[in-house]
Design an enzyme around this catalytic site. Structure first.
Site, PDB file in Angstrom:
ATOM      1  N   MET A  70      24.152   9.359   2.435  1.00 30.43           N
ATOM      2  CA  MET A  70      24.102  10.652   3.103  1.00 30.43           C
ATOM      3  C   MET A  70      24.401  10.499   4.598  1.00 30.43           C
ATOM      4  SD  MET A  70      23.844  13.857   2.694  1.00 30.43           S
ATOM      5  CE  MET A  70      22.869  14.513   1.345  1.00 30.43           C
ATOM      6  N   GLN A 102      -8.180  -6.521  12.182  1.00 25.39           N
ATOM      7  CA  GLN A 102      -7.747  -5.477  11.243  1.00 25.39           C
ATOM      8  C   GLN A 102      -8.430  -4.136  11.508  1.00 25.39           C
ATOM      9  OE1 GLN A 102      -7.877  -7.124   7.174  1.00 25.39           O
ATOM     10  NE2 GLN A 102      -5.748  -7.778   7.444  1.00 25.39           N
ATOM     11  N   GLU A 152       0.821  -1.215   0.000  1.00 22.54           N
ATOM     12  CA  GLU A 152       0.000   0.000   0.000  1.00 22.54           C
ATOM     13  C   GLU A 152       0.855   1.266   0.000  1.00 22.54           C
ATOM     14  OE1 GLU A 152      -0.405  -2.554   2.039  1.00 22.54           O
ATOM     15  OE2 GLU A 152      -2.495  -3.245   1.945  1.00 22.54           O
TER      16      GLU A 152
END
Lengths: 587, 97
Positions: A486, A122, A59
């Site tokens: 980085m 859920q 998702e």
């Protein structure tokens, strides 16, 4: 929002069908999602809908794809997920979209209304979770409310300062019967974004500009969101003052324009950073004085007055006092400012020649550059620069977050708006691949390159499966320095080169070309400078499949210039322990 | 202790809908604004509730508190009703977004 009355108006249908009809009525042509139990009723009418649904593999990919789609098209991007973990996987992209003001509408299923609050299977309070970083959000338990809420969601997401809106719909609201009625108007007592700037603020701004001797246009992402790039160029050329474009505004003003000083901020050019620091007036257009631009705020542009034009009144004075505040759509602001400035300049034309000479001197003395590795290995900056040159200025670029992102903002020349997509405010590693997927769906005829890091790529590369199966032929350049580059750079500079947990060993594992092939993409690799151009050209020649190129680059390259976090912009370094030679500059 | 701590009282009209208290309280929390007192009650219009919020302004301007509060879609209007304050912050339309 579609202006016509949908033919389904007045028809009996399930809440689920009403949801899909509402999305159609809102003008949605594509959405990115993944079904599950609570949202499943909606997936049945999706099966018959004209809306293209792209089935993602995670998702988070749906959320960033919606963001990429929105940034390229200017329309709202749509993602859809089920309750609980499906919904929480959208949290990062929604936060990302909020930070970068991207219009996204997220639809989530929720457990049946009778089960809400019982810790049901859920169940997650996604409305509560996303309150801090949605412009607004909804929990719908009555199917009759669905069309009105969807219409409001798109209205809120796309007007004013754009941003994400989440609509959570309980499963029983999807299953129950309702009468579909698409609203003819939207009334929100608490939402009325101010679009047209006050004429007094425009004339105050014009007067202040005409009095300045060292003005600079500080251009932010709002200019791109408002489609105001053409007006901006007109305004800039009327005054003839230097321009800086922030990380979110790359492409808002052509890099090739002689008045463009480059990007300001932590990894900005010496000319852009100094233009802001030494200015006597900041003409701030759709920018928000982010800490990555200002450095230590108390030392930022201390001699400058500030015109701050923004559509969000809460940005005015948040970080920096505004001498003239202009609240409104920045396109309307600039359009109104052009004649006002012409009139003000007719009375008093400031002489900017000294100021421009100083800035041009900095621009030519301290151009962006890099050293090629002495061992003959591949330079990451050169890889990115060559991709930019070979693919051309109509190409859309996305990036992950880190060194490769900064190099992609520095060494690719952006000439057009909506060609540079990155996660600026949130700094979301893993943004690059799914955002490129969404961008390619939104602009199928454009070449789309994701400039990614080997760390970022390993967070979201599963969406290449989605790309391969759905004819979304993006190109991915992995700038593989086998490190969280980085973070490693900060360890080099600030932690005595103690490389705690930044080594990814990704020149050994995974085998990126094989991983790409396993996902239905073409996998290429390049580790010699002499192969660079032909590898890029090979990738450019493949347009029926996604392509992934593993560019195995030198590990120790660093991003320069740099203003270290928390320090003043005056402390800008052009290389390690090397400041610009200020004494030789007349400032 | 800072010396410029100032007390203000805001009268905030909000949509009477589930979650609106969390929206307002959450905003104050995440923006590090200080709530001293908070009172929620009905109005003559059952769709609108009234919040009386005591704010200690410290390190932020009152304008910033009001502007952020006004970005909440559920917030309809905000008035500064601090007893000594003369000015009234009408949120139409300058603070609307």
């Amino acid at each position: 929002m579609a202006q016509h009355v949908p033919t389904a108006n007045g028809t009996e249908m399930t809440g689920a069908t009403s949801l899909v009809k509402s999305l159609e009525a809102a003008g949605v042509d594509v959405m990115f999602g993944l079904p599950g139990g609570a949202i499943l009723p909606a997936y049945d009418p999706i099966y018959d809908s004209t809306i293209r649904h792209i089935l993602v593999r995670h998702e988070q990919g749906a959320g960033h794809a919606a963001t990429g789609y929105a940034q390229v098209t200017g329309r709202a991007g749509v993602c859809i997920a089920t309750s609980g973990p499906g919904a929480t996987n959208l949290v990062t992209p929604l936060m990302d979209a909020a930070m970068d003001s991207v219009p996204v509408v997220a639809i989530t299923g929720q457990v049946p209304s009778a089960a809400i609050g019982t810790d049901a299977f859920q169940e997650a309070d996604i409305r509560g979770i996303t309150m801090p970083f949605t412009k607004h959000n909804y929990l719908v338990t009555d199917p009759a409310e669905i069309p009105g809420v969807i219409a409001e969601a798109f209205h809120i997401a796309t007007t004013g300062r754009p941003g994400p809106v989440l609509v959570d719909v309980a499963k029983d609201a999807l299953q129950k019967m309702t009468t579909f009625n698409w609203p003819t108007s939207i009334k929100l007592a608490g939402y009325n974004p101010k679009v047209r700037p006050d004429s007094q603020s425009i004339s105050d701004a014009a007067a202040l500009i005409a009095q300045s001797s060292k003005p600079v246009f500080y251009v932010g992402g709002g200019v791109i969101k408002a489609n105001a790039h053409a007006e901006l160029r007109q305004l800039v050329e009327i005054l003839g003052a230097p321009v800086v474009t922030t990380l979110m505004a790359r492409g808002a003003f052509p890099d090739s324009h002689p008045l463009h000083m480059g990007m300001p901020g932590m990894h900005g050019t010496v000319a852009a950073v100094t233009a802001l620091q030494k200015a006597d007036l900041l003409i701030t257009l759709g920018a928000r004085f982010d800490d990555r631009v200002t450095g230590k705020l108390s030392t930022f542009a201390v001699n400058a007055k500030v015109i701050h034009a923004d559509i969000d009144p809460a940005e005015i004075g948040k970080n920096r006092h505004a001498d003239v505040a202009v609240v409104g759509d920045v396109k309307e602001t600039i359009t109104a400012l052009i004649p006002a400035l012409k009139a003000a300049l007719a009375k008093n034309q400031p002489d900017l020649s000294t100021w421009l000479r100083q800035m041009n001197s900095l621009k030519s003395t301290y151009p962006l550059g890099y050293d090629l590795p002495e061992d003959g290995s591949l330079s990451p900056q050169q890889v990115i620069e060559r991709i930019g040159k070979i693919s051309g200025s109509d190409t859309i670029f996305t990036a992950g977050v880190g060194q490769h992102q900064m190099w992609a903002s520095q060494f690719i020349s952006y000439e057009h708006p909506r060609t540079w997509l990155n996660s600026g405010g949130a700094g979301t590693m893993g943004y690059g691949v799914p955002a490129a997927m969404g961008a390619k769906v939104g602009a199928p005829n454009a070449t789309v390159w994701a400039i990614d890091g080997d760390g970022c790529f390993q967070m979201t590369n599963q969406e290449l499966v989605t790309c391969a199966l759905n004819n979304i032929p993006i190109k991915v350049a992995i700038i593989n320095n086998e490190s969280l580059g980085m973070v490693r750079q900060w360890q080099t500079l600030f932690y005595d080169s103690r490389y705690s947990n930044t080594s990814l060993d990704s020149k050994r594992v995974p085998n990126f070309p094989m991983l790409a092939e396993a996902m239905g993409c073409v996998g290429l690799a390049c580790d010699r400078p002499e192969d660079l151009d032909k590898t890029i050209e090979k990738a450019m020649s493949i347009n029926d499949q996604p392509v992934v190129v593993d560019f195995r680059v030198h590990r120790d390259a660093m991003v320069w210039p740099m203003v270290a976090a928390g320090t003043s912009n005056d402390e800008i370094m052009i290389a390690r322990a090397t400041a610009p030679d200020w004494d030789s500059q007349e400032l | 202790m800072t010396t410029n701590r100032r007390q203000h009282t805001l009268e905030v009209l909000v949509e009477n809908e589930p979650g609106v208290l969390a929206r307002v309280a959450g905003l104050f929390s995440r923006r590090a604004f200080n709530i001293e007192t908070l009172n929620v009650g009905p109005t003559e219009d059952s769709s609108i509730s009234k919040m009386i919020i005591g704010v200690a302004v410290e390190g932020h301007s009152l304008e910033q508190v009001i502007a952020q509060l006004d970005k909440l879609v559920s917030v309809i209007s905000i008035k500064d009703v601090t007893p000594k304050a003369q000015e009234v912050h009408d949120t139409q339309p300058d603070y609307q977004n």
